[in-house]
Design a protein around this motif. Structure first.
Motif, PDB file in Angstrom:
ATOM      1  N   GLY A   1       0.810  -1.220   0.000  1.00  0.00           N
ATOM      2  CA  GLY A   1       0.000   0.000   0.000  1.00  0.00           C
ATOM      3  C   GLY A   1       0.839   1.264   0.000  1.00  0.00           C
ATOM      4  O   GLY A   1       0.357   2.326   0.338  1.00  0.00           O
ATOM      5  N   ILE A   2       2.116   1.154  -0.378  1.00  0.00           N
ATOM      6  CA  ILE A   2       2.928   2.381  -0.449  1.00  0.00           C
ATOM      7  C   ILE A   2       2.667   3.055  -1.787  1.00  0.00           C
ATOM      8  O   ILE A   2       2.999   2.517  -2.837  1.00  0.00           O
ATOM      9  N   VAL A   3       2.046   4.198  -1.716  1.00  0.00           N
ATOM     10  CA  VAL A   3       1.833   4.991  -2.922  1.00  0.00           C
ATOM     11  C   VAL A   3       2.909   6.065  -2.885  1.00  0.00           C
ATOM     12  O   VAL A   3       3.092   6.728  -1.869  1.00  0.00           O
ATOM     13  N   PHE A   4       3.654   6.233  -3.986  1.00  0.00           N
ATOM     14  CA  PHE A   4       4.729   7.218  -3.970  1.00  0.00           C
ATOM     15  C   PHE A   4       4.161   8.616  -3.757  1.00  0.00           C
ATOM     16  O   PHE A   4       3.174   9.000  -4.361  1.00  0.00           O
TER      17      PHE A   4
ATOM     18  N   GLN B   1       8.773  11.863  -4.936  1.00  0.00           N
ATOM     19  CA  GLN B   1       9.176  10.457  -5.003  1.00  0.00           C
ATOM     20  C   GLN B   1       8.972   9.883  -6.404  1.00  0.00           C
ATOM     21  O   GLN B   1       7.881   9.470  -6.772  1.00  0.00           O
ATOM     22  N   HIS B   2      10.054   9.913  -7.174  1.00  0.00           N
ATOM     23  CA  HIS B   2      10.064   9.258  -8.483  1.00  0.00           C
ATOM     24  C   HIS B   2      11.252   8.308  -8.431  1.00  0.00           C
ATOM     25  O   HIS B   2      12.394   8.743  -8.421  1.00  0.00           O
ATOM     26  N   ILE B   3      10.978   7.027  -8.354  1.00  0.00           N
ATOM     27  CA  ILE B   3      12.029   6.045  -8.112  1.00  0.00           C
ATOM     28  C   ILE B   3      12.768   5.725  -9.418  1.00  0.00           C
ATOM     29  O   ILE B   3      12.140   5.376 -10.416  1.00  0.00           O
TER      30      ILE B   3
ATOM     31  N   GLY C   1      17.350  10.863  -0.244  1.00  0.00           N
ATOM     32  CA  GLY C   1      16.142  10.292  -0.855  1.00  0.00           C
ATOM     33  C   GLY C   1      16.404   8.966  -1.529  1.00  0.00           C
ATOM     34  O   GLY C   1      16.294   8.845  -2.750  1.00  0.00           O
ATOM     35  N   PRO C   2      16.772   7.924  -0.754  1.00  0.00           N
ATOM     36  CA  PRO C   2      17.097   6.630  -1.362  1.00  0.00           C
ATOM     37  C   PRO C   2      15.909   5.875  -1.952  1.00  0.00           C
ATOM     38  O   PRO C   2      16.092   4.934  -2.716  1.00  0.00           O
ATOM     39  N   GLY C   3      14.686   6.266  -1.591  1.00  0.00           N
ATOM     40  CA  GLY C   3      13.501   5.582  -2.120  1.00  0.00           C
ATOM     41  C   GLY C   3      13.498   4.124  -1.695  1.00  0.00           C
ATOM     42  O   GLY C   3      13.726   3.811  -0.527  1.00  0.00           O
ATOM     43  N   THR C   4      13.279   3.227  -2.662  1.00  0.00           N
ATOM     44  CA  THR C   4      13.233   1.793  -2.322  1.00  0.00           C
ATOM     45  C   THR C   4      14.617   1.153  -2.340  1.00  0.00           C
ATOM     46  O   THR C   4      14.741  -0.055  -2.160  1.00  0.00           O
ATOM     47  N   GLY C   5      15.654   1.947  -2.615  1.00  0.00           N
ATOM     48  CA  GLY C   5      17.021   1.451  -2.458  1.00  0.00           C
ATOM     49  C   GLY C   5      17.702   0.891  -3.687  1.00  0.00           C
ATOM     50  O   GLY C   5      18.745   0.252  -3.586  1.00  0.00           O
TER      51      GLY C   5
ATOM     52  N   ALA D   1      22.072   7.109   4.273  1.00  0.00           N
ATOM     53  CA  ALA D   1      20.918   7.440   3.430  1.00  0.00           C
ATOM     54  C   ALA D   1      19.950   8.318   4.216  1.00  0.00           C
ATOM     55  O   ALA D   1      19.474   7.927   5.278  1.00  0.00           O
ATOM     56  N   CYS D   2      19.685   9.524   3.700  1.00  0.00           N
ATOM     57  CA  CYS D   2      18.730  10.441   4.359  1.00  0.00           C
ATOM     58  C   CYS D   2      17.346  10.225   3.747  1.00  0.00           C
ATOM     59  O   CYS D   2      17.171  10.451   2.543  1.00  0.00           O
ATOM     60  N   GLU D   3      16.392   9.835   4.558  1.00  0.00           N
ATOM     61  CA  GLU D   3      15.037   9.557   4.051  1.00  0.00           C
ATOM     62  C   GLU D   3      13.989  10.215   4.948  1.00  0.00           C
ATOM     63  O   GLU D   3      14.037  10.092   6.161  1.00  0.00           O
ATOM     64  N   ILE D   4      13.060  10.925   4.316  1.00  0.00           N
ATOM     65  CA  ILE D   4      12.025  11.651   5.066  1.00  0.00           C
ATOM     66  C   ILE D   4      10.779  10.777   5.297  1.00  0.00           C
ATOM     67  O   ILE D   4      10.001  11.023   6.207  1.00  0.00           O
ATOM     68  N   ASP D   5      10.613   9.740   4.462  1.00  0.00           N
ATOM     69  CA  ASP D   5       9.397   8.922   4.495  1.00  0.00           C
ATOM     70  C   ASP D   5       9.649   7.613   5.258  1.00  0.00           C
ATOM     71  O   ASP D   5      10.390   6.750   4.789  1.00  0.00           O
ATOM     72  N   PRO D   6       9.035   7.453   6.444  1.00  0.00           N
ATOM     73  CA  PRO D   6       9.286   6.255   7.253  1.00  0.00           C
ATOM     74  C   PRO D   6       8.939   4.941   6.532  1.00  0.00           C
ATOM     75  O   PRO D   6       9.562   3.914   6.765  1.00  0.00           O
ATOM     76  N   ARG D   7       7.961   4.979   5.632  1.00  0.00           N
ATOM     77  CA  ARG D   7       7.567   3.755   4.914  1.00  0.00           C
ATOM     78  C   ARG D   7       8.705   3.275   4.012  1.00  0.00           C
ATOM     79  O   ARG D   7       9.021   2.095   3.950  1.00  0.00           O
ATOM     80  N   LEU D   8       9.329   4.229   3.295  1.00  0.00           N
ATOM     81  CA  LEU D   8      10.426   3.849   2.398  1.00  0.00           C
ATOM     82  C   LEU D   8      11.672   3.464   3.189  1.00  0.00           C
ATOM     83  O   LEU D   8      12.424   2.583   2.785  1.00  0.00           O
ATOM     84  N   ALA D   9      11.887   4.135   4.330  1.00  0.00           N
ATOM     85  CA  ALA D   9      13.036   3.786   5.182  1.00  0.00           C
ATOM     86  C   ALA D   9      12.892   2.341   5.662  1.00  0.00           C
ATOM     87  O   ALA D   9      13.863   1.567   5.661  1.00  0.00           O
ATOM     88  N   ALA D  10      11.664   1.947   6.029  1.00  0.00           N
ATOM     89  CA  ALA D  10      11.407   0.580   6.496  1.00  0.00           C
ATOM     90  C   ALA D  10      11.641  -0.426   5.362  1.00  0.00           C
ATOM     91  O   ALA D  10      12.199  -1.500   5.558  1.00  0.00           O
TER      92      ALA D  10
END
Length: 306
Positions: free
Chosen positions: A20-23, A29-31, A57-61, A76-85
């Motif tokens: 359910g992660i919507v960018f 967020q453009h991966i 902004g590593p996104g999905t890595g 990696a600096c990430e603002i979105d906890p969902r993408l960090a997880a």
């Protein structure tokens, strides 16, 4: 082996969407999904096995994993906890887990760690403040290879007389050498952005030019407000004259100098511009040396821009 990689990447994307992660477009967020673009960016950065790499902004890595294969460490600096997880999960139980540090939060508001290189597909809305945060960061890093919106990248490398030459161009080129590396089409991203992208290489000048950057910024702000106007016209604006008058009087009081009874800031400023033979020049045609001469010329007469 190389043929399996795109499959793995698309599987990762499917998993992200399954969860359910919507960018998030607010975070830009453009991966970046094309492994060839990622490989090329890493090659052009001159990445070494001893390097600490900063990624914003590593996104999905997708790029993070490639960097981890070659670098000593990645922050990696990430603002979105969902993408960090998601990124954390991707390295879990692999040899890369100990080499990755995820720094949560807004890269613009966070203290950046020590790093040798910065490699990133930059969220486009933070492009300008991020460039200057990196360039004013100490200790110096070796270089940054960054993906930007194409027009922003073109502004970074624009030369005097170019249509896109602006304050961003001259302020960046004062502090760094900037080179355009490659164009990247929108179909290399998921979801595709509305604009084309380009990759640039930024190498800080070390040591930096011997000037007060706040003053430099103040001067270029005046000159580029109307970059097609002459400098004499730009300086004659009331708000500019009031600011310079206040700064001059403050400078005099700090150095125990008396301000002449008939002192006129406009006469003084126009006099300096004439002496420097630049009153009729326009910001759009001037390079960093021109502006340095102007800054030194004004400072020598007690006029400051900060």
């Amino acid at each position: 082996m190389p043929k399996e990689r795109p499959v793995k990447k698309s599987r990762i994307h499917q998993e992200v969407q399954k969860q359910g992660i919507v960018f998030n477009k607010d975070f830009g967020q453009h991966i970046l999904k094309n492994p060839l673009v990622i490989t090329s960016m890493l090659e052009k950065s001159g990445l070494r096995s001893t390097d600490v790499v900063l990624e914003i902004g590593p996104g999905t890595g997708n790029m993070t994993i490639k960097i981890l294969e070659k670098a000593k460490k990645v922050v990696a600096c990430e603002i979105d906890p969902r993408l960090a997880a998601e990124l954390q999960k991707r390295v879990q139980g692999t040899p890369y887990q100990s080499k990755l540090t995820i720094q949560m939060g807004d890269a613009l508001k966070s203290e950046l760690p020590f790093f040798d290189l910065c490699i990133a597909n930059v969220p486009y809305q933070i492009s300008s403040p991020l460039v200057f945060k990196l360039l004013l960061h100490r200790p110096f890093f070796r270089c940054a290879v960054l993906m930007f919106q194409r027009e922003f990248a073109q502004r970074l490398v624009a030369q005097p007389g170019d249509k896109l030459y602006c304050r961003l161009s001259i302020n960046t080129q004062l502090l760094a050498r900037v080179d355009m590396l490659m164009k990247v089409g929108k179909n290399n991203f998921k979801p595709p952005p509305k604009v084309e992208s380009s990759v640039v290489r930024i190498e800080p000048k070390n040591p930096p030019p011997p000037i007060n950057y706040t003053e430099w910024d103040g001067l270029t702000r005046i000159a580029f407000l109307r970059k097609n106007k002459t400098l004499a016209a730009a300086f004659k604006q009331t708000s500019v004259m009031e600011m310079l008058d206040k700064n001059y009087k403050l400078h005099c009081s700090l150095h125990n100098k008396e301000v002449e009874a008939d002192f006129n800031i406009q006469e003084k400023v126009i006099g300096i511009l004439e002496k420097l033979e630049c009153g009729q020049k326009r910001a759009r045609t001037m390079d960093t040396d021109d502006f340095m001469n102007i800054l030194y010329g004004f400072n020598a007469e007690g006029i400051h821009f900060s």
